[in-house]
Structure formats: structure tokens, C-alpha cells
Enzyme design. Sequence first.
Site, PDB file in Angstrom:
ATOM      1  CB  SER A 101      57.702 -28.548   4.365  1.00 24.72           C
ATOM      2  OG  SER A 101      59.011 -28.598   3.841  1.00 24.72           O
ATOM      3  CG  HIS A 115      53.504 -24.284  -0.219  1.00 20.13           C
ATOM      4  ND1 HIS A 115      54.543 -23.602  -0.818  1.00 20.13           N
ATOM      5  CD2 HIS A 115      53.978 -25.530   0.041  1.00 20.13           C
ATOM      6  CE1 HIS A 115      55.588 -24.403  -0.924  1.00 20.13           C
ATOM      7  NE2 HIS A 115      55.270 -25.570  -0.415  1.00 20.13           N
ATOM      8  CG  ASN A 117      60.077 -25.792   1.941  1.00 19.51           C
ATOM      9  OD1 ASN A 117      61.078 -25.715   2.640  1.00 19.51           O
ATOM     10  ND2 ASN A 117      59.709 -26.902   1.318  1.00 19.51           N
ATOM     11  CE1 TYR A 118      59.139 -19.091   5.700  1.00 19.86           C
ATOM     12  CE2 TYR A 118      58.067 -20.946   6.776  1.00 19.86           C
ATOM     13  CZ  TYR A 118      58.008 -19.679   6.235  1.00 19.86           C
ATOM     14  OH  TYR A 118      56.809 -18.995   6.213  1.00 19.86           O
ATOM     15  NE  ARG A 119      63.750 -27.907   2.446  1.00 18.34           N
ATOM     16  CZ  ARG A 119      63.458 -28.785   3.410  1.00 18.34           C
ATOM     17  NH1 ARG A 119      64.413 -29.399   4.066  1.00 18.34           N
ATOM     18  NH2 ARG A 119      62.201 -29.041   3.705  1.00 18.34           N
ATOM     19  N   GLY A 307      65.330 -43.359   1.892  1.00 19.43           N
ATOM     20  CA  GLY A 307      64.974 -43.399   3.296  1.00 19.43           C
ATOM     21  C   GLY A 307      63.919 -42.415   3.730  1.00 19.43           C
TER      22      GLY A 307
END
Length: 351
Positions: A101, A115, A117-119, A307
Site C-alpha cells: 500500500s 495512491h 494498493n496491490y494485494r 493485532g
Amino acid sequence: FRERVVTYMTSLQDQIVTEFERDGLTFRRESWSRHEGGVGLSCTFPPAHSTSSGYPIEKAGVNVSTIYGTLSQKVLEQLRPSHASLKEVNHSCSFFTTGLSLILHPQNPHVSTVHANYRYFEVLDGPLNSQESTESVGDTKSSPKVLAWWFGVIADLNPTYLYEDDVKHFHSTLKEACDLHRPGLYPVFKASCDNYIYIPHRNEYRGVGGVRFDEMDSDAMCSLLLVNEPDLPEAMLARLSSWESLFELTQRLGNAFLPSFLPILNRRSSTTVTAAERRWQLLRRGRAVEFSLIVDRGTKFGLATPGIKAENVLITMPPKASWEYMSEMGEEEGTEEAKLLEVLRSPRTWA
């Protein structure tokens, strides 16, 4: 598969951070671990107890995370409609996800915020141990079965002032990456991005968009391809929708980040700035904050994940932002601010 994706995300992070450090930025690197399962490396700028004065970037975050754990029944129910392999699953499942991110908030309002994001995400029928989370497992009898997997990508540009050449360059670079997979996908991904970055309570879009897809697995890619090419040969369809092919598409878009943004940064970062332009920049950042806290799925997922440090989720927040009651900026016809609002209220074709 997991090991290869983690290796790529880490490599892309290093490539991006190294490129900016070559230009004088110094990132703070913080490794972290999650008690419930997972590790990460956060690269942030400016470092602690320093300011970004004199640099073209005011704040940046380029973070990689790899987490795993138990998937709640609520999330599993939400995933079932999009993934046929999960429809008959009625037992507890685990998940694995890894990704990069990034957010870059420029100092100069003439440079667009960017911006991305690679997921990658997996749903498994059993828990992962710490070794299996990041390494290939040869013994399939002891490894949990992968019930579903998918890739997700979003990359979008958020200008304060509209420079059409910049926007066209950004979109054209991403379109070229999409076209290498298959022509005709870019318009679908562009429309998906526009739809996603819409801020309903403002009747505005966060920016001028880019590309986006989510939960992209073999079935989803097959459906997209067949819309434009109903007679696509079965062998070609299988190849283009395979795990390998979708990983290649994700890598192409990840590798397109620097070429899509660096020319914009280099072209605009020395532009003279007025107090009024800085005021407008902070107002636009306020809209981005509203999107992140009210609309963005990633923020909600991150903050709801046990967490996870809130700071790593909220890294997308700008260092400074402002809100004004019934501000006149952007509403005065013929101004540069109004020019931007026009495209933020009615998305255009850029490539």
C-alpha cells in the site's frame, strides 16, 4: 504462490523507496510482527522528529504487510456470492493476504497526490503456521487447501489543480499495462475505479481515477473477457484467466507506478505556490480524509483486523488538512479550482 507474491511485493517496495531516496528523501523503516500471525515492513517519510521542508514530498508511506489468521463467519458470508468455491463451505476457514500500500502527499499543490494498493488474498480450509505463510509447501497432505484466491489492484491520481497532460499520462501508462494483458480491460478497470472513489455525501469523486479491480480470480477474469470477446478460444481464455496470468497483470500494474507518477512529480514540483493554492490543497485533502474514514473498504478491513497497528492503516491520511463551512473556493466560475471540481463531479475519459 504465496512465496512468489510476497517476494514481488517486497521487491516493488524496495524499488519505489530506492527511487525516491535517490532524489534525497530518507525513509524510516520499521519492521513489525502481528501476534495473531503476520509480519510487515513500513517505509514512511518524513522520519520521526524531522520535517519534510525542502522536499517535493510532504508525507509518504510505502508499506508491505503479510498477515494470516482466522476468517470470521461474517466475512465468509460476504465472500460467498463472488466465489463459487466458498458457497458450500460451512466450517471455519483461515485467510492469508499480502500486499503493498502506498500514498504520496506532495508538498506542492501543483503535484497530484497518488495512491496505490496491490494485494493478494487466499481463503484456506485450515490454519497456516509461520513457515507456511511465506514459503511454498511441497507436502500437500500437511498444508491447508486453498479454497479461493484473488488479486486486487487500485492506482489513482488525486490532483489539487488540473493539468490534463499529467492526467492523460497517468492513465495512458496504466492503460498500456492493461493492454499488454488484453485490450479492452482498461475501460472496465477505469470505470471500476471511478465508481469506487465516489464520495456520496459530497457528490464528488476523490480524484481523476485510474484503474481498479478487486477479488479478481479466474472466474471473474473469464467473465470480463467474454463480454468483449464471446468467441475467445477456450485455451486462450484459460491462459488469460490463470493464476500465472493474473499475477503477471498485477506485476505489470505495479511496475507501471513509477513511470506513471515520476514525470508528474518532476514536471510540477518547482512550480511557484500561493497561499490561496495551499488553502485549496488542504481543503481537497479534507475530502480525501472523508473518503478514507467513511467509504474506503481497506480502511475498514484494516481497523477491524485484530493485532494491526492503526498507524499502518491510517498512513494514507495527509499530514495537514482543513475544512471550511460553505467555502467559496471551487464554486467561482472560471477559476482553476472550479475547473478541477468540474471533472471531479463528472468523470472524463483520459486515455
